[in-house]
Design an enzyme around this catalytic site. Structure first.
Site, PDB file in Angstrom:
ATOM      1  N   LYS A 266       0.835  -1.194   0.000  1.00  0.00           N
ATOM      2  CA  LYS A 266       0.000   0.000   0.000  1.00  0.00           C
ATOM      3  C   LYS A 266       0.878   1.254   0.000  1.00  0.00           C
ATOM      4  CE  LYS A 266      -3.808  -1.938   2.779  1.00  0.00           C
ATOM      5  NZ  LYS A 266      -4.905  -1.727   1.835  1.00  0.00           N
ATOM      6  N   ARG A 340     -10.500 -11.547   1.634  1.00  0.00           N
ATOM      7  CA  ARG A 340     -11.366 -12.608   1.091  1.00  0.00           C
ATOM      8  C   ARG A 340     -10.694 -13.972   1.178  1.00  0.00           C
ATOM      9  NH1 ARG A 340     -11.439  -9.227  -4.306  1.00  0.00           N
ATOM     10  NH2 ARG A 340     -11.161  -7.682  -2.673  1.00  0.00           N
TER      11      ARG A 340
END
Length: 491
Positions: A266, A340
């Site tokens: 990130k 996920r």
């Protein structure tokens, strides 16, 4: 953090109002009807309340808001807080009035005169929710509500009505405390330890370590944490307050205690906020705390996958292929789409071992959800109209914003991979939807399921009506309401 044990209920003592220390609050209707307590205070304060409520400032004050009179003559109190509130307010308005009082009081002692049908239990809930403060790592610890006393005509009845609401507020606080903690404090091990403490409330807690997860085949979850020194874990919390043999509701939470993005790193700006990426696990934990505290007559199992997503020589790489517990293979195209991968294995394990009646997963899953809905509402995805409708009704009742989002084959097709059964992202378009479609692949055909993407609502930068900026605890109240309305055993 607020100590909710400091909330108390006492009978009304009109003769002693002049000697009440700290702050004292009274309610005035929009048409300027004063309660007996307000009239008594007005006389002691030489008409100050009557003068204030005929002012232009009072006229402009919204219902549920507070006007404060500092150091009124004739009273020992440092301030009188005047609350504009009708005699029979809605639950939401009563909570907001309590929250407004918490803001006005700060850390000072507060006495609230609740003399009529003004829902003292809801006012107490508003005080508890907005009176929260997180100052565990500050030297000055005065950010939370101090002692608060509610003077009621029937204090025992008010307290009895408030007890289950305060239990829910404690669950909200439990969630907020977890989400607000820095990652060097709330490691995967520390998180699991705090959940093990729920045994004191009667919750059965089981912690699965990495060897057990490997044996179960949870390689999708394990790949997320393989670059970190913090061991990956799954914590299972079981509450069996319902009828014996009834299938439980399963709550599944994403617990990424810190998310660097892994190899798909990130940007540095804003990465400090990624301490909140375990928000889904925090909400599941808070719900389990709440239902145990109020002794809910329901069977609920909460499962959280605890990992840390870090870059290192052992971290999962873009292009790697991993096998899920279900057996499907996943091409990891982006290591920052890690939540996920955690959820899919925990969801499958829940269905295989707990045989739930229904399943809800929660996760701070996608930035795309924030682009779509901002910080006002969580995204709701479901394969069951009735179940989704029941949740949306619960969220509306508790004034926790939620919005139904679509699913469909076209979105599912975006997950096709040339080298595996699926890839873990579908590209930039409809990013929140394709994440939900990914999870739907791990939901059995006959399983009622809801996915809640709480990326925008779990942690906010500005104060809200019922919570200060930071962790909100969104979802604890709505899910507790859903459990109460739909899953509790009735006589």
């Amino acid at each position: 953090m607020a100590d909710l044990r400091a909330l108390s209920f006492q009978p009304v003592d009109l003769d002693g109002l002049g000697n009440v220390p700290g702050r004292i609050a009274v309610f005035v209707t929009p048409d300027l009807k004063l309660t007996a307590g307000a009239r008594r205070l007005n006389r002691l304060a030489k008409g100050a309340i009557a003068r204030a409520t005929t002012s232009e400032t009072w006229d402009k004050l919204s219902e549920g808001k507070v006007m404060s009179l500092g150091w009124p003559a004739g009273l020992e109190a440092e301030a009188v807080d005047l609350v504009k509130l009708s005699r029979r307010p809605s639950a939401d308005l009563a909570r907001k009035a309590g929250a407004a009082l918490a803001i006005a009081a700060g850390h000072a002692a507060l006495t609230v005169l609740v003399e009529s049908t003004r829902r003292p239990e809801e006012i107490a809930l508003g005080l508890a929710l907005r009176g929260y403060g997180f100052d565990d790592h500050k030297t000055k610890k005065d950010s939370a509500l101090g002692a608060a006393t509610l003077m009621c005509a029937k204090p025992d009845e008010a307290k009895a009505a408030a007890v289950p609401r305060i239990a829910v507020a404690e669950g909200v606080h439990f969630t907020r405390n977890l989400v607000n903690e820095p990652a060097n404090v709330l490691t995967t091990t520390e998180f699991a330890t705090r959940l093990e403490a729920l045994r004191d409330l009667g919750v059965e807690v089981e912690v699965l370590e990495e060897k057990a997860l490997e044996k179960l085949g949870m390689r999708a979850l394990l790949c997320v944490g393989q670059g970190s020194d913090s061991p990956s874990k799954v914590v299972i919390m079981r509450w069996t307050g319902g009828a014996k043999g009834d299938a439980p509701l399963a709550l599944i939470g994403k617990g990424v205690v810190f998310d660097t993005g892994g190899i798909s790193l990130k940007p540095a700006v804003g990465m400090e906020d990624m301490t909140m990426d375990m928000g889904g696990a925090g909400v599941v934990s808070g719900v389990m705390h709440a239902i145990a505290k109020r002794n809910a007559r329901a069977n609920v199992v909460g499962m959280v996958g605890l990992v840390e997503n870090m870059p290192s020589g052992s971290a999962v790489r873009p292009g790697d292929v991993v096998a899920s517990m279900k057996g499907d293979t996943i091409e990891v195209v982006n290591t920052d789409a890690e939540g996920r991968l955690v959820l899919c294995d925990v969801m499958w394990h829940a269905q295989e071992t707990e045989k739930p009646a229904a399943m809800i997963d929660l996760a701070t899953l996608t930035g795309a959800c924030i682009i779509a809905l901002g910080h006002e509402k969580a995204a709701v995805y479901s394969n069951d109209e009735d179940f989704a409708g029941a949740f949306l009704k619960s969220a509306e009742t508790e004034q926790e914003g939620a919005w139904r989002m679509p699913l469909g084959q076209a979105y599912d097709d975006m997950l096709k991979s040339p080298v595996a059964d699926m890839k873990n992202i579908g590209g930039r378009p409809a990013g929140s939807v394709t994440a939900a479609q990914f999870l739907k692949r791990f939901v059995k055909d006959d399983m009622p399921w809801i996915h809640l993407d709480i990326a925008g609502v779990a942690h906010v930068k500005s104060d809200l009506d019922l919570s200060p900026k930071g962790a909100t605890g969104w979802g604890v109240r709505a899910l507790d309401r859903l459990i109460s309305d739909r899953f509790e055993t009735r006589d």
